[in-house]
Motif scaffolding. Sequence first.
Motif, PDB file in Angstrom:
ATOM      1  N   ARG A 175       0.846  -1.194   0.000  1.00 14.43           N
ATOM      2  CA  ARG A 175       0.000   0.000   0.000  1.00 14.43           C
ATOM      3  C   ARG A 175       0.877   1.238   0.000  1.00 14.43           C
ATOM      4  N   SER A 176       0.304   2.336  -0.464  1.00 13.57           N
ATOM      5  CA  SER A 176       1.031   3.599  -0.490  1.00 13.57           C
ATOM      6  C   SER A 176       0.033   4.734  -0.313  1.00 13.57           C
ATOM      7  N   PRO A 177       0.331   5.730   0.547  1.00 11.82           N
ATOM      8  CA  PRO A 177      -0.586   6.857   0.711  1.00 11.82           C
ATOM      9  C   PRO A 177      -0.656   7.705  -0.555  1.00 11.82           C
ATOM     10  N   VAL A 178      -1.824   8.280  -0.797  1.00 11.11           N
ATOM     11  CA  VAL A 178      -2.043   9.119  -1.974  1.00 11.11           C
ATOM     12  C   VAL A 178      -1.690  10.568  -1.646  1.00 11.11           C
ATOM     13  N   VAL A 179      -1.026  11.245  -2.573  1.00 17.62           N
ATOM     14  CA  VAL A 179      -0.640  12.647  -2.411  1.00 17.62           C
ATOM     15  C   VAL A 179      -1.128  13.437  -3.621  1.00 17.62           C
ATOM     16  N   ALA A 251      -2.970  16.228 -10.098  1.00 16.22           N
ATOM     17  CA  ALA A 251      -3.309  14.811 -10.022  1.00 16.22           C
ATOM     18  C   ALA A 251      -3.127  14.299  -8.601  1.00 16.22           C
ATOM     19  N   LEU A 252      -3.816  13.222  -8.309  1.00 17.06           N
ATOM     20  CA  LEU A 252      -3.604  12.463  -7.079  1.00 17.06           C
ATOM     21  C   LEU A 252      -2.971  11.139  -7.458  1.00 17.06           C
ATOM     22  N   LEU A 253      -1.808  10.866  -6.884  1.00 21.23           N
ATOM     23  CA  LEU A 253      -1.079   9.644  -7.193  1.00 21.23           C
ATOM     24  C   LEU A 253      -0.488   9.065  -5.911  1.00 21.23           C
ATOM     25  N   PRO A 254      -0.167   7.779  -5.910  1.00 20.48           N
ATOM     26  CA  PRO A 254       0.515   7.199  -4.750  1.00 20.48           C
ATOM     27  C   PRO A 254       1.877   7.858  -4.544  1.00 20.48           C
ATOM     28  N   GLU A 271      -4.480  13.512   7.297  1.00 19.00           N
ATOM     29  CA  GLU A 271      -4.790  12.154   7.751  1.00 19.00           C
ATOM     30  C   GLU A 271      -6.264  12.043   8.145  1.00 19.00           C
ATOM     31  N   PRO A 272      -6.893  10.894   7.886  1.00 17.87           N
ATOM     32  CA  PRO A 272      -6.306   9.738   7.205  1.00 17.87           C
ATOM     33  C   PRO A 272      -6.347   9.924   5.683  1.00 17.87           C
ATOM     34  N   ALA A 273      -5.181   9.927   5.062  1.00 15.79           N
ATOM     35  CA  ALA A 273      -5.097  10.107   3.614  1.00 15.79           C
ATOM     36  C   ALA A 273      -5.592   8.843   2.908  1.00 15.79           C
ATOM     37  N   PRO A 274      -6.149   8.986   1.706  1.00  9.40           N
ATOM     38  CA  PRO A 274      -6.526   7.799   0.932  1.00  9.40           C
ATOM     39  C   PRO A 274      -5.309   6.908   0.703  1.00  9.40           C
TER      40      PRO A 274
END
Length: 313
Positions: A175-179, A251-254, A271-274
């Motif tokens: 998993r990786s948080p989206v930024v 854009a929103l990307l990992p 937080e909590p980020a997607p």
Amino acid sequence: MTEIVLCDDWSMDLRQLEYFVAVAEARSFTRAAEALHVAQSTVSAAVKTLEREARVPLIIRTTRSFQLSPAGEELLVRSRALLADEQAALAAVRQAEGVVSGRLRLGTPTSELPFDLPRLIGRYRQLHPAVELQLISSPAGSAGLRQETTDNRLDATFSTDVAAHPSLISREISRSPVVVIVGENHRLAGSAEVTLPEIADEEFIDFPTGFGQRTVTDEAFSAQGLQRQVSTESSTAALIIAFVRHGLGIALLPRSTVLGRTGIRVIDLPEPAPLWRISLTWPRRRWQPPALTALLTLIDEDPGLVRPEESAD
């Protein structure tokens, strides 16, 4: 060849099913026969025998079209499952000799994963050279890969689609948080953190519908009652980043996808980020191919192969 009894008055062997699946996938008796290296008359006879014993048409043929009947569509799904079980059973027997063999048809997204896929596959090939490994992608993204796994076209797939399915088993492996990413000259370029309402009016660059990351982003905005405009779509993160770099949108990307990229600014979400979740998904059936078991074992024994530093446990 093993005989399969479907009901009291209908039995078939696996060779007939193999011919039927080949015809259905090739949409041609000629191309199926060529792929199987047998005479076309042999393939045609096998399918006619199936139709005679089933007492329903399986393939609707005209001079201009080829399509499966509803009964043919159902038989195709079940035939793939039976043939996959046969392959897995044979491989399991051979595994008793201490060698993992057989076939592993593995789906891979066209977008970048949050781990080094070539490294993982290279390690797997090193450990199990007898496995016939096929890496297959789908232009429909994770949704397409999951459907092909459900239809037994794939033995397993890496998927970013986390929706449950009754005929599939999924195990999250990374998993990786989206930024948020913006261009260097964007009005938000100096921000450390932004909320979704603050960027909802921006023009977005995103993956097409059906891709896992697109689903994550759409659901994040929907959960807050927000709508957004996607002006540009691309099936690769690299091209999305390039569009952002040149000011065509945000854009929103990992986070794992944008590390080390130049010409953009990375902004955190509160937080909590997607989270962008990667799962390994495979059919829920009687026989699990030893080649798939070996891949799961490798991931379990060396989780560093699939978990970037920012992944959460």
